[in-house]
Enzyme design. Structure first.
Site, PDB file in Angstrom:
ATOM      1  N   HIS A 348     -11.736   6.643  -3.772  1.00 47.62           N
ATOM      2  CA  HIS A 348     -10.596   5.773  -3.449  1.00 47.62           C
ATOM      3  C   HIS A 348     -10.418   4.625  -4.422  1.00 47.62           C
ATOM      4  O   HIS A 348      -9.621   3.724  -4.159  1.00 47.62           O
ATOM      5  CB  HIS A 348     -10.775   5.153  -2.062  1.00 47.62           C
ATOM      6  CG  HIS A 348     -10.646   6.125  -0.942  1.00 47.62           C
ATOM      7  ND1 HIS A 348      -9.447   6.414  -0.330  1.00 47.62           N
ATOM      8  CD2 HIS A 348     -11.571   6.882  -0.315  1.00 47.62           C
ATOM      9  CE1 HIS A 348      -9.642   7.287   0.637  1.00 47.62           C
ATOM     10  NE2 HIS A 348     -10.919   7.601   0.663  1.00 47.62           N
ATOM     11  N   LYS A 534      -1.224  -6.497   1.965  1.00 42.03           N
ATOM     12  CA  LYS A 534      -2.362  -5.697   1.498  1.00 42.03           C
ATOM     13  C   LYS A 534      -3.541  -6.639   1.299  1.00 42.03           C
ATOM     14  O   LYS A 534      -3.358  -7.863   1.322  1.00 42.03           O
ATOM     15  CB  LYS A 534      -2.035  -4.965   0.207  1.00 42.03           C
ATOM     16  CG  LYS A 534      -1.314  -5.826  -0.846  1.00 42.03           C
ATOM     17  CD  LYS A 534      -0.876  -5.013  -2.047  1.00 42.03           C
ATOM     18  CE  LYS A 534       0.396  -4.264  -1.854  1.00 42.03           C
ATOM     19  NZ  LYS A 534       0.222  -2.839  -1.740  1.00 42.03           N
ATOM     20  N   ARG A 535      -4.733  -6.090   1.080  1.00 43.33           N
ATOM     21  CA  ARG A 535      -5.874  -6.968   0.789  1.00 43.33           C
ATOM     22  C   ARG A 535      -5.563  -7.858  -0.402  1.00 43.33           C
ATOM     23  O   ARG A 535      -4.792  -7.477  -1.286  1.00 43.33           O
ATOM     24  CB  ARG A 535      -7.119  -6.126   0.460  1.00 43.33           C
ATOM     25  CG  ARG A 535      -7.798  -5.504   1.635  1.00 43.33           C
ATOM     26  CD  ARG A 535      -8.101  -6.471   2.752  1.00 43.33           C
ATOM     27  NE  ARG A 535      -9.101  -7.469   2.395  1.00 43.33           N
ATOM     28  CZ  ARG A 535     -10.410  -7.318   2.525  1.00 43.33           C
ATOM     29  NH1 ARG A 535     -10.906  -6.203   3.028  1.00 43.33           N
ATOM     30  NH2 ARG A 535     -11.272  -8.256   2.175  1.00 43.33           N
ATOM     31  N   LYS A 540      -4.018  -6.499  -7.486  1.00 45.28           N
ATOM     32  CA  LYS A 540      -2.800  -6.236  -6.698  1.00 45.28           C
ATOM     33  C   LYS A 540      -1.712  -7.249  -7.033  1.00 45.28           C
ATOM     34  O   LYS A 540      -0.560  -7.097  -6.655  1.00 45.28           O
ATOM     35  CB  LYS A 540      -3.112  -6.265  -5.203  1.00 45.28           C
ATOM     36  CG  LYS A 540      -4.065  -5.139  -4.768  1.00 45.28           C
ATOM     37  CD  LYS A 540      -4.357  -5.183  -3.278  1.00 45.28           C
ATOM     38  CE  LYS A 540      -5.451  -4.225  -2.843  1.00 45.28           C
ATOM     39  NZ  LYS A 540      -5.022  -2.861  -2.581  1.00 45.28           N
ATOM     40  N   THR A 642      -0.819   2.664   0.556  1.00 44.87           N
ATOM     41  CA  THR A 642      -0.193   3.351   1.696  1.00 44.87           C
ATOM     42  C   THR A 642       0.860   2.462   2.346  1.00 44.87           C
ATOM     43  O   THR A 642       1.771   2.967   2.998  1.00 44.87           O
ATOM     44  CB  THR A 642      -1.238   3.780   2.751  1.00 44.87           C
ATOM     45  OG1 THR A 642      -2.172   2.719   2.929  1.00 44.87           O
ATOM     46  CG2 THR A 642      -1.982   5.024   2.335  1.00 44.87           C
ATOM     47  N   LYS A 646       4.642   3.315   4.099  1.00 47.90           N
ATOM     48  CA  LYS A 646       5.122   2.857   5.416  1.00 47.90           C
ATOM     49  C   LYS A 646       6.406   2.060   5.260  1.00 47.90           C
ATOM     50  O   LYS A 646       7.342   2.180   6.062  1.00 47.90           O
ATOM     51  CB  LYS A 646       4.054   1.965   6.079  1.00 47.90           C
ATOM     52  CG  LYS A 646       2.785   2.693   6.410  1.00 47.90           C
ATOM     53  CD  LYS A 646       1.634   1.724   6.680  1.00 47.90           C
ATOM     54  CE  LYS A 646       0.304   2.446   6.569  1.00 47.90           C
ATOM     55  NZ  LYS A 646      -0.850   1.551   6.435  1.00 47.90           N
TER      56      LYS A 646
HETATM   57  O1  DL6 Z   1      -6.969   5.732  -0.243  1.00 46.15           O
HETATM   58  C1  DL6 Z   1      -6.759   4.673   0.619  1.00 46.15           C
HETATM   59  C2  DL6 Z   1      -6.721   3.389  -0.142  1.00 46.15           C
HETATM   60  C3  DL6 Z   1      -5.737   3.398  -1.289  1.00 46.15           C
HETATM   61  O2  DL6 Z   1      -4.439   3.585  -0.792  1.00 46.15           O
HETATM   62  C4  DL6 Z   1      -5.803   2.099  -2.060  1.00 46.15           C
HETATM   63  O3  DL6 Z   1      -4.986   2.198  -3.195  1.00 46.15           O
HETATM   64  C5  DL6 Z   1      -7.224   1.851  -2.481  1.00 46.15           C
HETATM   65  O4  DL6 Z   1      -7.322   0.567  -3.087  1.00 46.15           O
HETATM   66  C6  DL6 Z   1      -8.169   1.913  -1.297  1.00 46.15           C
HETATM   67  N1  DL6 Z   1      -9.501   1.849  -1.805  1.00 46.15           N
HETATM   68  C7  DL6 Z   1     -10.478   1.195  -1.223  1.00 46.15           C
HETATM   69  C8  DL6 Z   1     -11.731   1.189  -2.005  1.00 46.15           C
HETATM   70  N2  DL6 Z   1     -12.806   1.102  -1.170  1.00 46.15           N
HETATM   71  N3  DL6 Z   1     -13.902   1.391  -1.528  1.00 46.15           N
HETATM   72  N4  DL6 Z   1     -14.817   1.704  -1.961  1.00 46.15           N
HETATM   73  O5  DL6 Z   1     -10.353   0.641  -0.159  1.00 46.15           O
HETATM   74  O6  DL6 Z   1      -8.028   3.166  -0.638  1.00 46.15           O
END
Ligand code: DL6
Length: 803
Positions: A348, A534-535, A540, A642, A646
């Site tokens: 991921h 988002k985080r 980002k 994601t 949405k």
């Molecule tokens: O795949 C789900 C999500 C992606 O949509 C995001 O782009 C990506 O930043 C996130 N990745 C994480 C990394 N974690 N770890 N290790 O959260 O996954």
């Protein structure tokens, strides 16, 4: 039994009274929620039991999705929807004179994940059940979820998330399914007289893993799958071995909190403990289930698929090997064959800091037998690959190097499938980050672009839009999301476009009411709502968004009469507690909000709302109200995203770099229906390779940008002396790692294009409709069908009606 409103009212009243021994009219919405959730649990329990029984009777292949995080969101309404009784129950509750929405909102939103990865896992659970795929989730029952975020003077403050305070009605404790997890001690291998080596353990610490199961209800198909979350306890028979309070605390700590602070050794050790704890528990329970079927071990991969969601559960590999070798007496070759065929892995992230590695000594100390197995896997990998690929390439792919165990390497070597989560991300894995492995195992690599469940993110979050779509194209899209494309036929239909616009306005009013109540901010619902949720992470680029707002602010200050498209900028983001720079950006945005929101020159031209404690429930409120979806990461850094999907599904237009799944959004909607800006991944790579980027040079030729950055350090924005300087230096002195300044001009130009388009409401609405109608391919149902067919080899099981 068909549930009518009258039957519901009678039964619900019974449940309530039996639980509370009081009149429902005098009760709180929390009590009503508890009774309703219990009613639903009871209502779906037959299907849960029968689904499980069917899997046993038919010996179907099942998938086990191992994830350190699940972010299910509130479950009451989603369960009602999937059971097909949402309207019946809502009507019944209303007829009883109770407030359905208040009941729904009384449910705690469990924050058992950080963000995208955990929410994806929960979308997948919904789709797996809705597609009638025999599937199970496996994770940790954290006593405390991700922290509750508060802002104090604009700073993020973290409070414990005591989500279990009032208990969790959806779960069922299954003490009879508990398993023992062994930590620490010493181990040596001893001949057992049959030419086999058996491990002999001493001084181990044994901890009980107790499962709590939650039903994952499929959409109108009578399927209820299982999400199993494990909790750590002292085994009753070993109480004697846990005499000191320190020893007892250690046990509770294992499942105490999501992502313990791992900036120190103890924190890291605890996290490794968590990883082994839930993988071992999950694998043991799979083995127990498999053995009950009395099939030969060679059948294991035909009956079981184990999916590793990122590397956190990668210890599944040595743990499965351990059980097959040590407890079941299989040969290494057989055990390895079974393990590889059963396990698959999703990556991921390409961010180096998120690539897990564990110091060898830590693994040796905590799980010595597992370490021996990892070492043996590593050695066999080396021995096998050197003759084929030479030393250089082989040593670049080893699991153990520089005193560390590289979890991604373990996951790749020990699995049969490695997938990225969007096409660009998979390409980057193949061509750059995991290129050496791609040379060795080209056929393991594949792409599975992420997806979201349209049931929660449209049907539940945006009921009015759902009704509009239903009246235009029927209801089939709920189970066949590709059908959403039929909605495109209405892209020039004035009546539909007006209705769409009315719905958006209503959703914006709903958010405005929330902002007013919570933050005492007055928002103009006719303004353009611009959303970044988002985080918080430097890649980002929430900072780019904020600098654009600052640019607008300066324009207004220069000419308070300037005509600017009024905008409401909405942010939602948590920063990791130890990620200081991210927290400084939060403080900066909050300080900017304070300045802008209270400046009479600005009025309604800009408002900023940074919501506290962003999570699934807030996303459900914000997303339907969005006009613009900010997806502005530096190209190549966001694996997929994601929220982009949405927001698109709810008719927001994407402001996008060509990153992650944005590229696929662009391909679906066409360049006319998205705002593109910024460097491409190739351009970023070229810049990185050539090493010519100088943020100072960008600034030299850009007085506007200079002026904006000066505001960080010249007191224009009050109360950010420290943060402003740090951010300024990160951009100017430390050369702007994520190319914020390089992409700034094209970002602002794209924002200006958005402003102009927003003036033409019919055209804007048309593009919003095209976005909604094009979003079907991002349904998690499709993503899961691809996982099921191409990775897991599991089949939809016939639902009860079809049997
Ligand atoms: O795949 C789900 C999500 C992606 O949509 C995001 O782009 C990506 O930043 C996130 N990745 C994480 C990394 N974690 N770890 N290790 O959260 O996954």
């Amino acid at each position: 039994m068909t549930l009518t409103t009258n039957i519901f009212k009678k039964e619900f009243k019974k449940v309530f009274e039996s639980q509370h021994a009081s009149n429902i009219k005098d009760s709180s919405s929390e009590q009503q929620y508890a009774a309703l959730a219990n009613f639903i649990k009871f209502y779906s329990s037959d299907n849960w039991k029968q689904t499980n029984q069917l899997y046993i009777d038919e010996q179907v292949k099942q998938v086990y999705y191992f994830s350190m995080e699940f972010l299910p969101g509130r479950m009451l309404k989603s369960n009602l929807l999937n059971l097909g009784i949402l309207d019946t129950v809502r009507d019944g509750i209303t007829e009883m004179g109770l407030d359905f929405d208040a009941i729904v909102q009384s449910e705690v939103d469990p924050a058992l994940g950080n963000g995208g990865l955990g929410r994806l896992a929960s979308c997948f659970m919904d789709s797996i059940a809705s597609l009638a795929i025999p599937g199970n989730g496996n994770g940790i029952r954290y006593r405390y979820g991700l922290f509750q975020q508060r802002f104090v003077d604009g700073y993020q403050v973290e409070l414990p998330d005591n989500w279990l305070r009032n208990g969790n009605i959806w779960e069922v404790r299954k003490e009879n399914k508990a398993v023992m997890i062994r930590f620490g001690g010493e181990v040596y291998l001893k001949e057992d007289g049959e030419n086999k080596l058996r491990p002999i353990y001493s001084n181990t610490q044994n901890i009980l893993a107790v499962p709590y199961d939650t039903g994952m209800i499929g959409y109108e198909n009578d399927v209820v799958n299982n999400l199993r979350l494990w909790s750590a306890e002292i085994p009753p028979e070993e109480e004697i071995n846990f005499k000191t309070s320190a020893e007892r605390v250690l046990v509770n700590q294992i499942t105490e909190v999501l992502y313990p602070d791992d900036s120190n050794y103890e924190g890291q050790l605890l996290r490794l403990r968590q990883e082994y704890f839930f993988t071992s528990a999950g694998i043991q329970s799979i083995i127990r289930f498999f053995k009950k079927q009395q099939l030969p071990w060679s059948e294991f991969p035909n009956k079981i698929a184990i999916h590793v969601n990122d590397t956190h559960p990668a210890l599944c590999i040595p743990e499965l090997m351990r059980i097959l070798l040590d407890e079941e007496g299989l040969s290494w070759e057989k055990a390895w064959d079974i393990t590889k065929k059963s396990i698959s892995y999703t990556n991921h992230t390409i961010m180096q800091e998120a690539m897990e590695k564990w110091p060898v000594h830590m693994v040796q100390e905590l799980i010595p037998r597992i370490y021996q197995i990892i070492e043996a896997i590593n050695q066999r990998h080396i021995d096998k690959k050197i003759p084929l690929y030479g030393e250089e390439l082989t040593y670049r792919t080893t699991i153990i190097s520089d005193g560390n165990i590289k979890m991604a390497n373990l996951a790749i070597i020990g699995s049969h499938s490695v997938n990225g989560v969007a096409q660009l991300h998979t390409d980057i894995l193949k061509e750059e980050i995991l290129h050496d492995f791609y040379e060795m195992y080209p056929s393991k690599f594949n792409n599975k672009t992420n997806g979201i469940t349209q049931r929660r993110w449209l049907h539940l979050a945006n009921e009015k839009l759902t009704q509009l779509i239903d009246t235009k194209i029927g209801k089939e899209w709920k189970t066949s999301p590709a059908e959403l494309r039929q909605f495109k036929a209405y892209s020039k239909d004035e009546e539909t476009l007006n209705l769409l616009s009315d719905i958006k306005l209503e959703n914006k009013k709903r958010f405005a009411a929330y902002a007013k109540e919570k933050y005492a901010i007055e928002l103009d619902p006719t303004a353009l709502f611009d959303v970044q949720i988002k985080r918080l992470h430097a890649y980002k680029r929430q900072l780019l968004n904020a600098l654009h707002i600052l640019d607008r602010y300066l324009k207004i200050k220069d000419d308070p009469k300037i005509e600017l498209q009024p905008r409401v900028f909405i942010f939602g983001a948590k920063a990791a507690p130890s990620y200081i720079y991210a927290k400084q950006i939060i403080k900066f945005i909050n300080a900017l909000a304070e300045l802008v929101n209270n400046d009479p020159d600005v009025g309604n031209k800009i408002k900023i709302v940074f919501v506290e404690n962003y999570g699934v429930s807030l996303a459900e409120l914000i997303i339907p109200a969005a006009d613009i979806s900010e997806q502005i990461s530096l190209a190549g850094k966001e694996a997929s995203g994601t929220s982009n999907m949405k927001l698109m599904l709810n008719g927001a237009l994407t402001m996008a770099t060509l990153d992650g799944a944005n590229i696929e959004i662009k391909d679906l909607v066409g360049e006319d229906n998205i705002f593109l800006f910024g460097m491409t991944n190739d351009e970023v790579n070229r810049m990185n390779r050539e090493g010519h980027y100088s943020s100072k040079t960008v600034l030299k030729n850009n007085p506007r940008l200079n002026r904006i950055l000066e505001c960080l350090i010249n007191g224009t924005i009050p109360d950010i002396e420290v943060e402003g300087r740090v951010i300024y230096d990160s951009l100017v002195q430390y050369n702007d790692e994520y190319y914020v300044l390089q992409d700034f001009e094209s970002f602002v130009a794209a924002q200006e294009r958005a402003d102009i388009l927003y003036q033409d409401k019919p055209l804007w609405n048309q593009k919003a409709l095209i976005n909604i109608a094009s979003s079907g391919p991002f349904s998690a149902d499709f993503t899961i069908m691809r996982y099921a067919e191409e990775i897991w080899n599991v089949k939809e099981r016939p639902t009860k009606d079809k049997v």
